[in-house]
Design a protein around this motif. Structure first.
Motif, short mmCIF file in Angstrom:
data_model
loop_
_atom_site.label_atom_id
_atom_site.label_comp_id
_atom_site.label_asym_id
_atom_site.label_seq_id
_atom_site.Cartn_x
_atom_site.Cartn_y
_atom_site.Cartn_z
N THR A 15 -63.23 60.76 66.69
CA THR A 15 -63.14 60.10 65.57
C THR A 15 -62.23 61.30 64.83
O THR A 15 -62.75 62.30 64.71
CB THR A 15 -64.25 59.54 64.55
N VAL A 16 -61.03 60.81 64.07
CA VAL A 16 -60.32 61.84 63.49
C VAL A 16 -59.93 61.24 62.01
O VAL A 16 -60.17 59.90 61.78
CB VAL A 16 -58.97 62.09 64.07
N SER A 17 -59.03 61.92 61.29
CA SER A 17 -58.85 61.56 59.94
C SER A 17 -57.73 60.62 59.65
O SER A 17 -57.60 60.10 58.58
CB SER A 17 -58.51 62.77 58.95
N SER A 18 -56.81 60.46 60.74
CA SER A 18 -55.54 59.73 60.51
C SER A 18 -55.06 59.48 61.92
O SER A 18 -55.45 59.90 63.00
CB SER A 18 -54.20 60.58 59.85
N GLU A 45 -58.67 52.00 62.58
CA GLU A 45 -58.66 52.62 61.44
C GLU A 45 -59.55 51.97 60.28
O GLU A 45 -59.70 50.67 60.21
CB GLU A 45 -57.23 52.65 60.82
N LYS A 47 -60.96 52.12 56.55
CA LYS A 47 -60.92 52.80 55.02
C LYS A 47 -62.17 52.63 54.16
O LYS A 47 -62.55 51.21 54.08
CB LYS A 47 -59.61 52.21 54.33
N ARG A 51 -61.55 57.46 51.44
CA ARG A 51 -61.73 58.16 52.80
C ARG A 51 -61.13 57.23 54.09
O ARG A 51 -61.72 56.08 54.35
CB ARG A 51 -63.05 58.85 53.29
N THR A 52 -60.41 57.80 54.83
CA THR A 52 -59.73 57.00 56.22
C THR A 52 -60.37 57.72 57.48
O THR A 52 -60.17 58.87 57.42
CB THR A 52 -58.16 56.99 56.23
N THR A 53 -60.82 56.72 58.27
CA THR A 53 -61.15 57.70 59.56
C THR A 53 -60.57 56.65 60.55
O THR A 53 -60.35 55.49 60.53
CB THR A 53 -62.71 57.58 59.91
N SER A 55 -60.86 55.93 64.86
CA SER A 55 -61.86 56.20 66.01
C SER A 55 -61.20 55.25 67.10
O SER A 55 -60.47 54.61 67.08
CB SER A 55 -63.17 55.24 65.66
#
Length: 65
Positions: A15-18, A45, A47, A51-53, A55
């Motif tokens: 899991t990352v931020s973008s 993705e 939202k 905050r967006t993650t 995976s």
């Protein structure tokens, strides 16, 4: 992040931020000489408020000698 390693390869859930960060992770994995293949079925993705993650799962096959 979770990882499972076996004799043929390694499977990871990341899991990352973008989506850009996910792409960077995949490109870096593909640069490893010890990995023959890096496969992912896609990214998800999410939202939540501001905050967006992102995976994704990835399976890396070890390179032969």
């Amino acid at each position: 992040y979770s990882m499972t390693a076996g004799t043929e390869g390694v499977s990871m859930n990341i899991t990352v931020s973008s989506k850009a960060a996910a792409s960077k992770v995949l490109m870096q994995l593909r640069d490893f000489e010890t990995l023959a293949e890096v496969d992912t079925p896609g990214v998800t993705e999410t939202k939540d408020g501001g905050r967006t993650t992102v995976s994704f799962s990835v399976y890396c096959t070890y390179a032969g000698e």
